[in-house]
Design a protein around this motif. Structure first.
Motif, short mmCIF file in Angstrom:
data_model
loop_
_atom_site.label_atom_id
_atom_site.label_comp_id
_atom_site.label_asym_id
_atom_site.label_seq_id
_atom_site.Cartn_x
_atom_site.Cartn_y
_atom_site.Cartn_z
N ARG A 291 -14.04 -0.52 33.68
CA ARG A 291 -13.74 -1.86 34.16
C ARG A 291 -14.22 -1.87 35.64
O ARG A 291 -14.24 -3.21 36.01
N PHE A 292 -14.12 -1.02 36.11
CA PHE A 292 -14.55 -0.99 37.63
C PHE A 292 -16.16 -1.71 37.74
O PHE A 292 -16.18 -2.07 39.04
N PHE A 293 -16.71 -1.46 36.78
CA PHE A 293 -18.26 -2.20 37.02
C PHE A 293 -18.21 -3.62 37.09
O PHE A 293 -19.31 -4.39 37.50
N ARG A 294 -17.14 -4.27 36.87
CA ARG A 294 -16.75 -5.81 37.18
C ARG A 294 -16.70 -6.03 38.35
O ARG A 294 -16.80 -7.28 38.85
N VAL A 295 -16.34 -5.15 39.50
CA VAL A 295 -16.29 -5.35 40.65
C VAL A 295 -17.45 -5.70 41.43
O VAL A 295 -18.18 -4.39 41.50
N PRO A 296 -17.70 -6.51 41.88
CA PRO A 296 -19.25 -6.81 42.40
C PRO A 296 -19.69 -5.65 43.46
O PRO A 296 -20.78 -4.97 43.29
N THR A 297 -18.88 -5.31 44.58
CA THR A 297 -19.33 -4.18 45.54
C THR A 297 -19.16 -2.97 44.77
O THR A 297 -20.21 -2.04 45.15
N PHE A 298 -18.49 -2.51 44.01
CA PHE A 298 -18.62 -1.58 43.24
C PHE A 298 -19.57 -1.25 42.32
O PHE A 298 -20.51 -0.12 42.14
N PHE B 292 -34.43 9.95 56.97
CA PHE B 292 -33.97 9.00 57.68
C PHE B 292 -33.40 7.69 57.13
O PHE B 292 -32.32 7.47 57.00
N PHE B 293 -34.41 7.10 56.21
CA PHE B 293 -33.76 5.85 55.49
C PHE B 293 -33.02 6.14 54.39
O PHE B 293 -31.95 5.26 54.13
N PRO B 294 -33.18 6.98 53.51
CA PRO B 294 -32.03 7.29 52.56
C PRO B 294 -30.74 7.57 52.99
O PRO B 294 -29.64 7.22 52.45
N ALA B 295 -30.50 8.39 54.19
CA ALA B 295 -29.45 8.71 54.81
C ALA B 295 -28.74 7.49 55.15
O ALA B 295 -27.29 7.24 54.85
N LEU B 296 -29.37 6.45 55.65
CA LEU B 296 -28.90 5.21 56.02
C LEU B 296 -28.38 4.36 54.58
O LEU B 296 -27.02 3.99 54.49
N GLN B 297 -28.79 4.55 53.52
CA GLN B 297 -28.57 3.98 52.37
C GLN B 297 -27.42 4.61 51.55
O GLN B 297 -26.52 3.87 51.14
N PHE B 298 -27.36 6.03 51.79
CA PHE B 298 -26.21 6.65 51.14
C PHE B 298 -24.99 6.32 52.00
O PHE B 298 -23.80 5.98 51.39
N THR B 299 -25.04 6.40 53.21
CA THR B 299 -23.91 5.75 54.12
C THR B 299 -23.39 4.38 53.75
O THR B 299 -22.43 3.99 53.51
N SER B 300 -24.24 3.56 53.71
CA SER B 300 -23.95 1.99 53.20
C SER B 300 -23.45 1.91 51.74
O SER B 300 -22.24 1.38 51.72
N LEU B 301 -23.76 2.80 50.72
CA LEU B 301 -23.57 2.60 49.34
C LEU B 301 -22.08 3.23 49.46
O LEU B 301 -21.12 2.82 48.84
N ASN B 302 -21.83 4.54 49.94
CA ASN B 302 -20.63 5.11 49.99
C ASN B 302 -19.48 4.40 50.60
O ASN B 302 -18.25 4.47 50.52
N SER B 303 -19.87 3.69 51.81
CA SER B 303 -18.83 2.82 52.58
C SER B 303 -18.50 1.66 51.81
O SER B 303 -17.34 1.20 51.81
N MET B 304 -19.30 1.11 51.22
CA MET B 304 -19.06 -0.40 50.54
C MET B 304 -18.50 -0.10 49.14
O MET B 304 -17.84 -0.92 48.35
N THR B 305 -18.34 1.06 48.40
CA THR B 305 -17.86 1.31 47.21
C THR B 305 -16.48 0.69 46.88
O THR B 305 -16.19 0.33 46.05
N TYR B 306 -15.60 1.17 47.88
CA TYR B 306 -14.50 0.82 47.58
C TYR B 306 -13.95 -0.51 48.44
O TYR B 306 -12.67 -0.74 48.59
N ALA B 307 -14.89 -1.24 48.84
CA ALA B 307 -14.34 -2.38 49.71
C ALA B 307 -13.48 -3.74 48.98
O ALA B 307 -12.70 -4.05 49.39
N GLN B 308 -13.83 -3.69 47.59
CA GLN B 308 -12.89 -4.47 46.70
C GLN B 308 -12.01 -3.60 45.65
O GLN B 308 -11.67 -4.27 44.67
N ILE B 309 -11.84 -2.29 45.82
CA ILE B 309 -10.85 -1.62 44.91
C ILE B 309 -9.64 -1.50 45.34
O ILE B 309 -9.40 -1.12 46.92
N GLU B 310 -8.52 -1.70 44.85
CA GLU B 310 -6.99 -1.64 45.35
C GLU B 310 -6.92 -0.16 45.72
O GLU B 310 -7.46 0.78 44.93
N SER B 311 -6.14 0.10 46.45
CA SER B 311 -5.60 1.60 46.93
C SER B 311 -5.02 2.25 45.65
O SER B 311 -5.69 3.58 45.60
#
Length: 471
Positions: free
Chosen positions: A256-263, A365-384
């Protein structure tokens, strides 16, 4: 009373285990051609050994939190180190690709428990006022492992023997078990509750059969019919898990977490990106050694450039995200990453080494930025309260994606060689494989494009996200 602060002891013990796992994930890639010759196999066939390691990591991650609560974090952590060391010894003693593949799976199981349970230990032991400092220690293995692995593997393979690669883990593992017994308490939750064993069997069995079946396609290890049957059975089991997860009260992997847009964008879109990137550590040493005739050590010297590119990008990631935002960065950087990955297929005999090094550097270089962005955004809309379960789901999907990348890259390489009629792989067989996995990065763009323009802005501006995950 110890003169060494608690904020240093526990993180450094866990960091040593993470470094061992990180190095091991990268150390064998430069040794694959030599291993293939020792086992009397085609180098591409060894993709199953790489895939089995990733599988062991992926399918056991969801049960780590429950095991730590049931038996105690220290007990599970030191057991994980012991399993990893035992797997290393089995790898060194392997005399066939079959036994080596099983040994790599055992290593993956140990690694799957070491890293998440290590984070649980830190979360429970370290004071909140020292938590940021403790987590900084854990960032070292993530940076150093990908750089040290290819160098160590290449040097040992070229000047000593590839079997000695796996003895690196022995002293580190023994020291880790000793320090764990001495300095870490056996914390646990009083009532962890029941584990979703049905979900574990369906998800772990389905993912294993599906990926291993694909890895066996076109190989010398099994018939085409057997590989197809394994793949189909794995797909059916995964489908049954989806039905099970919809009915279960607390499923092992909560879809059900796949319903969360940022996740969804981070995990599903990110997984398409990871498919492309997962193939590079497998394909790059092969083209450098089998295609361009380099030694394992020279190949390692070039391969580690990717890690240095990643280290440099991490210093710019925060500024870049604040300037452009998550959506823009994820879309455009996916394209840059795909181009950098595909460019590796353009290497031909006579290509200057410095050009190869720069291309590989950009490929980190470029994939590292992608990983950082993806990992940072994963929990943006997830409750603690949901971070732990969301982490389990995201980690499994990410690991499976990396394994799928190795499999897809290997299959395309085998098809190209067959079409060219080459008895052994040559440099001209690689460009379609790099092109296909590079296009996987582009395939993530439509998913991230659906994000709101301000998605993840609070995180990009530096506000605190949810609490660290326990699993």
């Amino acid at each position: 009373m110890s003169l060494v602060p608690k904020a240093f002891i526990a993180p450094m013990i866990v960091a040593c285990a993470m470094f061992m796992e990180s190095v091991d994930a990268n150390v064998i890639v430069t040794a694959l051609p030599e291993m293939a010759r020792a086992f009397g196999r085609d180098p591409v066939t060894l993709k199953i050994a790489v895939t089995s390691y990733v599988l062991g990591l992926g399918v056991f991650i969801p049960v780590c939190g429950w095991l730590a609560d049931r038996f105690g974090a220290r007990t599970v952590f030191r057991t994980a180190i012991g399993i990893f060391v035992a797997g290393s010894l089995l790898c060194a003693a392997s005399t066939s690709l079959f036994t080596f593949t099983l040994a790599r799976f055992v290593q993956g199981v140990g690694g799957a428990m070491m890293v998440p349970v290590g984070r649980i230990i830190i979360f429970r032991v370290v004071d909140r006022s020292e938590f940021v400092r403790a987590m900084n220690y854990l960032s070292l293995p993530a940076m150093l492992g990908p750089a040290a692995g290819p160098l160590l593997g290449g040097f040992i393979t070229t000047y000593l023997h590839w079997r000695l690669i796996f003895f690196i883990n022995i002293p580190i593992g023994i020291l880790g078990i000793y320090l764990t017994n001495k300095h870490i308490k056996n914390t646990r939750e009083p009532h962890p509750g029941p584990l979703d064993w049905t979900g574990f069997v369906l998800s772990a069995g389905g993912a294993s059969l599906f990926l291993l079946g694909l890895s066996l396609v076109g190989s010398e290890l099994a018939s085409g019919a057997t590989a197809t049957e394994m793949t189909v059975l794995g797909a059916v089991m995964l489908g049954l898990y989806v039905l099970h997860a919809r009915r279960a009260t607390l499923p092992l992997l909560d879809l059900r977490f796949f319903r969360v847009p940022t996740f969804q964008a981070s995990v599903l879109g990110g997984s398409l990106f990871r498919i492309g990137l997962g193939a590079v550590p497998f394909l790059l040493p092969l083209i450098l050694q089998e295609g361009l005739g380099m030694s394992a050590f020279k190949s390692g010297l070039i391969t580690c450039a990717s890690a240095f590119g990643g280290m440099f990008m991490r210093t710019l990631a925060t500024t870049t995200l604040r300037r452009f935002g998550f959506r823009t960065v994820l879309m455009y950087n996916a394209a840059f990453s795909g181009i950098a990955i595909a460019a590796c297929g353009a290497f031909v005999p006579g290509t200057p080494t410095w050009i190869i090094w720069v291309v590989v550097l950009l490929g980190g270089f470029f994939p590292a930025l992608q990983f950082t962005s993806l990992n940072s955004m994963t929990y943006a809309q997830i409750e603690s309260r949901d971070v732990g379960r969301a982490t389990s789901l995201g980690s499994v999907v990410q690991q499976i994606s990396l394994g799928l990348g190795v499999t897809i890259g290997g299959i395309v390489l085998q098809i190209t060689r067959s079409l060219h009629g080459h008895p052994a792989i040559t440099w001209s067989d690689f460009w379609p494989a790099f092109l296909v996995v590079g296009l996987c990065s582009f395939a993530s763009i439509p998913v991230t494009r659906r994000l709101a323009h301000d998605a993840g802005d609070e995180i990009a501006r530096g506000s605190r996200g949810p609490a660290p995950a326990k699993t």
